[in-house]
Design a protein around this motif. Structure first.
Motif, PDB file in Angstrom:
ATOM      1  N   ARG A   1     -40.350 -36.344  96.334  1.00 24.43           N
ATOM      2  CA  ARG A   1     -40.677 -34.957  96.925  1.00 24.43           C
ATOM      3  C   ARG A   1     -40.655 -35.154  98.507  1.00 24.43           C
ATOM      4  NH1 ARG A   1     -45.376 -33.579  94.541  1.00 24.43           N
ATOM      5  NH2 ARG A   1     -46.517 -34.707  96.181  1.00 24.43           N
ATOM      6  N   SER A   2     -40.742 -36.130  99.151  1.00 22.65           N
ATOM      7  CA  SER A   2     -40.804 -36.089 100.712  1.00 22.65           C
ATOM      8  C   SER A   2     -39.391 -36.436 101.115  1.00 22.65           C
ATOM      9  CB  SER A   2     -41.783 -37.230 101.380  1.00 22.65           C
ATOM     10  OG  SER A   2     -41.101 -38.598 100.837  1.00 22.65           O
ATOM     11  N   ALA A   3     -38.593 -36.929 100.267  1.00 22.82           N
ATOM     12  CA  ALA A   3     -36.922 -36.988 100.497  1.00 22.82           C
ATOM     13  C   ALA A   3     -36.181 -35.772 100.159  1.00 22.82           C
ATOM     14  CB  ALA A   3     -36.494 -38.161  99.702  1.00 22.82           C
ATOM     15  N   GLY A   4     -37.037 -34.629  99.607  1.00 26.79           N
ATOM     16  CA  GLY A   4     -36.444 -33.605  99.172  1.00 26.79           C
ATOM     17  C   GLY A   4     -35.683 -33.559  97.732  1.00 26.79           C
ATOM     18  N   LEU A   5     -35.764 -34.406  97.168  1.00 25.07           N
ATOM     19  CA  LEU A   5     -35.189 -34.688  95.832  1.00 25.07           C
ATOM     20  C   LEU A   5     -35.786 -34.195  94.834  1.00 25.07           C
ATOM     21  CD1 LEU A   5     -34.198 -38.412  96.068  1.00 25.07           C
ATOM     22  CD2 LEU A   5     -32.574 -36.417  96.356  1.00 25.07           C
ATOM     23  N   VAL A   6     -37.135 -33.851  94.788  1.00 28.84           N
ATOM     24  CA  VAL A   6     -37.871 -33.137  93.350  1.00 28.84           C
ATOM     25  C   VAL A   6     -38.605 -31.888  94.223  1.00 28.84           C
ATOM     26  CG1 VAL A   6     -37.786 -35.268  92.054  1.00 28.84           C
ATOM     27  CG2 VAL A   6     -39.957 -34.659  93.530  1.00 28.84           C
ATOM     28  N   THR A   7     -39.029 -30.882  93.257  1.00 28.78           N
ATOM     29  CA  THR A   7     -39.744 -29.974  93.525  1.00 28.78           C
ATOM     30  C   THR A   7     -40.998 -29.829  92.692  1.00 28.78           C
ATOM     31  OG1 THR A   7     -38.550 -28.304  92.394  1.00 28.78           O
ATOM     32  CG2 THR A   7     -38.090 -28.410  94.520  1.00 28.78           C
ATOM     33  N   SER A   8     -41.874 -29.297  92.808  1.00 34.05           N
ATOM     34  CA  SER A   8     -42.900 -29.137  91.638  1.00 34.05           C
ATOM     35  C   SER A   8     -43.715 -27.593  91.648  1.00 34.05           C
ATOM     36  CB  SER A   8     -44.165 -30.170  92.084  1.00 34.05           C
ATOM     37  OG  SER A   8     -44.758 -29.762  93.298  1.00 34.05           O
ATOM     38  N   ARG A   9     -44.355 -27.520  90.797  1.00 28.63           N
ATOM     39  CA  ARG A   9     -45.208 -26.208  90.283  1.00 28.63           C
ATOM     40  C   ARG A   9     -46.516 -26.580  89.573  1.00 28.63           C
ATOM     41  NH1 ARG A   9     -45.277 -23.855  85.416  1.00 28.63           N
ATOM     42  NH2 ARG A   9     -43.660 -24.704  83.970  1.00 28.63           N
ATOM     43  N   ARG A  10     -47.290 -26.045  89.792  1.00 29.67           N
ATOM     44  CA  ARG A  10     -48.661 -26.184  89.140  1.00 29.67           C
ATOM     45  C   ARG A  10     -49.008 -25.164  88.215  1.00 29.67           C
ATOM     46  NH1 ARG A  10     -53.237 -29.117  90.184  1.00 29.67           N
ATOM     47  NH2 ARG A  10     -52.503 -29.775  92.170  1.00 29.67           N
ATOM     48  N   ASP A  11     -49.511 -25.664  87.031  1.00 33.71           N
ATOM     49  CA  ASP A  11     -49.709 -24.612  85.877  1.00 33.71           C
ATOM     50  C   ASP A  11     -51.026 -25.164  85.507  1.00 33.71           C
ATOM     51  OD1 ASP A  11     -49.626 -22.928  83.724  1.00 33.71           O
ATOM     52  OD2 ASP A  11     -48.283 -23.742  82.694  1.00 33.71           O
ATOM     53  N   GLY A  12     -52.007 -24.584  85.948  1.00 34.44           N
ATOM     54  CA  GLY A  12     -53.429 -24.884  85.581  1.00 34.44           C
ATOM     55  C   GLY A  12     -53.678 -26.050  86.221  1.00 34.44           C
ATOM     56  N   THR A  13     -54.128 -27.084  85.388  1.00 29.95           N
ATOM     57  CA  THR A  13     -54.301 -28.629  85.875  1.00 29.95           C
ATOM     58  C   THR A  13     -53.352 -29.358  86.052  1.00 29.95           C
ATOM     59  OG1 THR A  13     -55.023 -29.322  83.892  1.00 29.95           O
ATOM     60  CG2 THR A  13     -56.782 -28.438  85.474  1.00 29.95           C
ATOM     61  N   ARG A  14     -51.863 -29.019  85.367  1.00 29.67           N
ATOM     62  CA  ARG A  14     -50.829 -29.956  85.212  1.00 29.67           C
ATOM     63  C   ARG A  14     -49.829 -29.506  86.361  1.00 29.67           C
ATOM     64  NH1 ARG A  14     -49.234 -29.718  79.072  1.00 29.67           N
ATOM     65  NH2 ARG A  14     -48.162 -31.911  79.736  1.00 29.67           N
ATOM     66  N   ILE A  15     -49.193 -30.681  86.770  1.00 29.32           N
ATOM     67  CA  ILE A  15     -48.159 -30.438  87.784  1.00 29.32           C
ATOM     68  C   ILE A  15     -46.765 -30.816  87.224  1.00 29.32           C
ATOM     69  CG2 ILE A  15     -47.148 -31.186  89.990  1.00 29.32           C
ATOM     70  CD1 ILE A  15     -50.167 -31.732  90.898  1.00 29.32           C
ATOM     71  N   PHE A  16     -45.860 -29.789  87.270  1.00 33.41           N
ATOM     72  CA  PHE A  16     -44.413 -30.155  86.836  1.00 33.41           C
ATOM     73  C   PHE A  16     -43.337 -30.390  87.875  1.00 33.41           C
ATOM     74  CE2 PHE A  16     -46.732 -27.779  83.562  1.00 33.41           C
ATOM     75  CZ  PHE A  16     -46.368 -28.275  82.218  1.00 33.41           C
ATOM     76  N   TYR A  17     -42.429 -31.272  87.480  1.00 35.00           N
ATOM     77  CA  TYR A  17     -41.673 -31.548  88.425  1.00 35.00           C
ATOM     78  C   TYR A  17     -40.165 -31.385  87.841  1.00 35.00           C
ATOM     79  CZ  TYR A  17     -45.052 -34.001  91.341  1.00 35.00           C
ATOM     80  OH  TYR A  17     -46.135 -34.422  92.054  1.00 35.00           O
ATOM     81  N   ARG A  18     -39.293 -31.103  88.631  1.00 37.80           N
ATOM     82  CA  ARG A  18     -37.839 -31.040  88.487  1.00 37.80           C
ATOM     83  C   ARG A  18     -36.913 -31.408  89.589  1.00 37.80           C
ATOM     84  NH1 ARG A  18     -39.995 -26.184  88.923  1.00 37.80           N
ATOM     85  NH2 ARG A  18     -39.420 -24.845  90.576  1.00 37.80           N
ATOM     86  N   ALA A  19     -35.586 -31.583  89.419  1.00 42.96           N
ATOM     87  CA  ALA A  19     -34.918 -32.236  90.463  1.00 42.96           C
ATOM     88  C   ALA A  19     -34.718 -30.914  91.175  1.00 42.96           C
ATOM     89  CB  ALA A  19     -33.512 -32.547  89.899  1.00 42.96           C
ATOM     90  N   ALA A  20     -34.614 -31.216  92.503  1.00 41.30           N
ATOM     91  CA  ALA A  20     -34.399 -30.105  93.553  1.00 41.30           C
ATOM     92  C   ALA A  20     -33.005 -29.223  93.368  1.00 41.30           C
ATOM     93  CB  ALA A  20     -34.401 -30.642  94.869  1.00 41.30           C
ATOM     94  N   GLY A  21     -32.236 -29.626  92.627  1.00 44.61           N
ATOM     95  CA  GLY A  21     -30.864 -28.863  92.562  1.00 44.61           C
ATOM     96  C   GLY A  21     -29.807 -29.765  91.671  1.00 44.61           C
ATOM     97  N   PRO A  22     -28.743 -29.273  91.343  1.00 45.30           N
ATOM     98  CA  PRO A  22     -27.671 -29.786  90.874  1.00 45.30           C
ATOM     99  C   PRO A  22     -26.954 -31.197  91.511  1.00 45.30           C
ATOM    100  CG  PRO A  22     -26.628 -27.660  91.406  1.00 45.30           C
ATOM    101  CD  PRO A  22     -28.191 -27.811  91.738  1.00 45.30           C
ATOM    102  N   GLY A  23     -27.278 -31.127  92.936  1.00 45.27           N
ATOM    103  CA  GLY A  23     -26.698 -32.207  93.727  1.00 45.27           C
ATOM    104  C   GLY A  23     -27.559 -33.467  93.378  1.00 45.27           C
ATOM    105  N   VAL A  24     -28.706 -33.463  92.646  1.00 41.08           N
ATOM    106  CA  VAL A  24     -29.368 -34.634  92.652  1.00 41.08           C
ATOM    107  C   VAL A  24     -28.783 -35.353  91.280  1.00 41.08           C
ATOM    108  CG1 VAL A  24     -31.517 -35.556  91.609  1.00 41.08           C
ATOM    109  CG2 VAL A  24     -31.578 -33.886  93.497  1.00 41.08           C
TER     110      VAL A  24
END
Length: 132
Positions: free
Chosen positions: A64-87
């Motif tokens: 995340r600090s390198a800008g490669l993933v983003t996250s979102r919170r849904d209740g108590t769970r945190i979901f991650y995904r690649a920051a974009g197709p460039g990854v």
């Protein structure tokens, strides 16, 4: 080629190295590969790695600090995904370069193997100290 080299300033190079360092770990590479195809919670990513959630979270923080993933919170769970197709493109290109480098390394291997037994033989023939 000169014009392309001029476009690389120190700040841009530092950012690129930060990204490469973040990917330069087998666990983080695997996480990114999984996240480039789906959004996943930390628990599923930990299971994928066979690691503890805390260790997986540390890897994700670095990504995340390198800008490669983003996250979102849904209740108590945190979901991650690649920051974009460039990854995904970065991972695929790294795989192609690694494959090409290993193919070049295989071509050089016979010369290395031919030298190694000679060195071993020379060591075996070295005089031994007398201990009387």
């Amino acid at each position: 080629m000169g014009a392309q080299m001029e476009s690389w300033d120190a700040e841009r190079a530092d950012r690129a190295v930060t990204v490469l360092k973040a990917v330069a770990d087998p666990s983080r590479y695997r996480l990114l590969w999984a996240l480039s195809g789906a959004e996943l919670p930390v628990s599923a990513l930990a299971e994928l790695l066979g690691a503890h959630v805390a260790a997986t979270s540390q890897h994700l923080a670095k990504l995340r600090s390198a800008g490669l993933v983003t996250s979102r919170r849904d209740g108590t769970r945190i979901f991650y995904r690649a920051a974009g197709p460039g990854v995904r493109a970065l991972l695929e290109e790294a795989s192609v370069v690694a494959l090409a480098a290993s193919a070049e390394g295989v071509a050089a291997a016979p010369a290395t193997e031919a030298v190694a037994p000679v060195r071993a033989t020379r060591r075996a023939r070295a005089p031994r100290p007398v201990t009387e």
